[in-house]
Write a protein that holds these residues in place. Structure first.
Motif, PDB file in Angstrom:
ATOM      1  N   GLU A 100       5.567   1.955   8.723  1.00 29.15           N
ATOM      2  CA  GLU A 100       5.239   2.952   7.879  1.00 29.15           C
ATOM      3  C   GLU A 100       6.365   3.156   6.612  1.00 29.15           C
ATOM      4  O   GLU A 100       7.536   3.128   6.956  1.00 29.15           O
ATOM      5  CB  GLU A 100       5.078   4.448   8.478  1.00 29.15           C
TER       6      GLU A 100
ATOM      7  N   VAL B  60       7.270   5.916   3.741  1.00 26.51           N
ATOM      8  CA  VAL B  60       7.150   7.392   3.051  1.00 26.51           C
ATOM      9  C   VAL B  60       7.551   7.367   1.836  1.00 26.51           C
ATOM     10  O   VAL B  60       8.708   6.969   1.348  1.00 26.51           O
ATOM     11  CB  VAL B  60       7.805   8.565   3.839  1.00 26.51           C
TER      12      VAL B  60
ATOM     13  N   THR C 134       2.017   8.546   2.631  1.00 26.26           N
ATOM     14  CA  THR C 134       2.587   7.639   3.641  1.00 26.26           C
ATOM     15  C   THR C 134       2.096   6.259   3.529  1.00 26.26           C
ATOM     16  O   THR C 134       0.536   6.523   3.648  1.00 26.26           O
ATOM     17  CB  THR C 134       2.625   7.984   5.003  1.00 26.26           C
TER      18      THR C 134
ATOM     19  N   SER D 204       0.877   3.004   5.714  1.00 24.58           N
ATOM     20  CA  SER D 204       0.738   2.500   7.083  1.00 24.58           C
ATOM     21  C   SER D 204       0.167   1.207   7.003  1.00 24.58           C
ATOM     22  O   SER D 204      -0.741   0.700   6.548  1.00 24.58           O
ATOM     23  CB  SER D 204      -0.020   3.428   7.977  1.00 24.58           C
TER      24      SER D 204
END
Length: 158
Positions: A60, A62, A28, A30
């Motif tokens: 975020e 992913v 992830t 961020s």
């Protein structure tokens, strides 16, 4: 008459934090900005060859395919009505699950290669030694037909 005055603080350059590693199925990214009012975030995916790919909304992102073969860099863009700012490029490292297996295969080939090499050299050396140790002697006499004998000299051991 009614007036509304909105004051926006310009956004600062976003900072990106990578969460996860090769032991997780995904990582992830961020994104955050230390300054700015009413900030919205989105991500831009770009190939290492420069082609701009998809954009994604949110703080975020992913990335599911950490084991993929094609690597990209990602940038976070923070913006508000008066300014925008882009993060430095982030290039998540590819995880190669087969790297350990590749090393095992390569390391196991070393003893096999050495054995084959030693076998070939031993045979060649044996042939050369045998050729140098052979001596043909011809016996001649008036009463006996010519006879040829090959003698092998004993090998020296070192």
């Amino acid at each position: 008459m009614y007036f509304e005055l909105c004051v926006f603080e310009p956004v600062s350059q976003p900072a990106v934090k990578i969460i996860g590693n090769c032991s997780t199925p995904n990582i992830t990214l961020s994104c955050s900005a230390s300054n700015g009012t009413n900030v919205t975030f989105h991500w831009r995916k770009q190939s290492l060859f420069g082609a701009i790919g998809d954009t994604y909304k949110g703080t975020e992102l992913v990335i599911d395919d950490v084991n993929g073969k094609e690597q990209h860099e990602y940038r976070c863009i923070a913006e508000n009505p008066v300014s925008n700012s882009t993060s430095d490029p982030v290039k998540p490292k590819l995880c190669n699950g087969n790297k350990g297996l590749l090393w095992i295969i390569l390391l196991s080939l070393i003893p096999v290669s050495l054995f084959v090499w030693y076998s070939i050299i031993s045979k060649e050396t044996g042939r050369a030694t045998q050729e140098h140790n052979e001596q043909t002697i011809a016996f001649t006499s008036k009463f006996i037909e010519p006879t040829y004998t090959t003698l092998l000299k004993p090998r020296r051991t070192v």
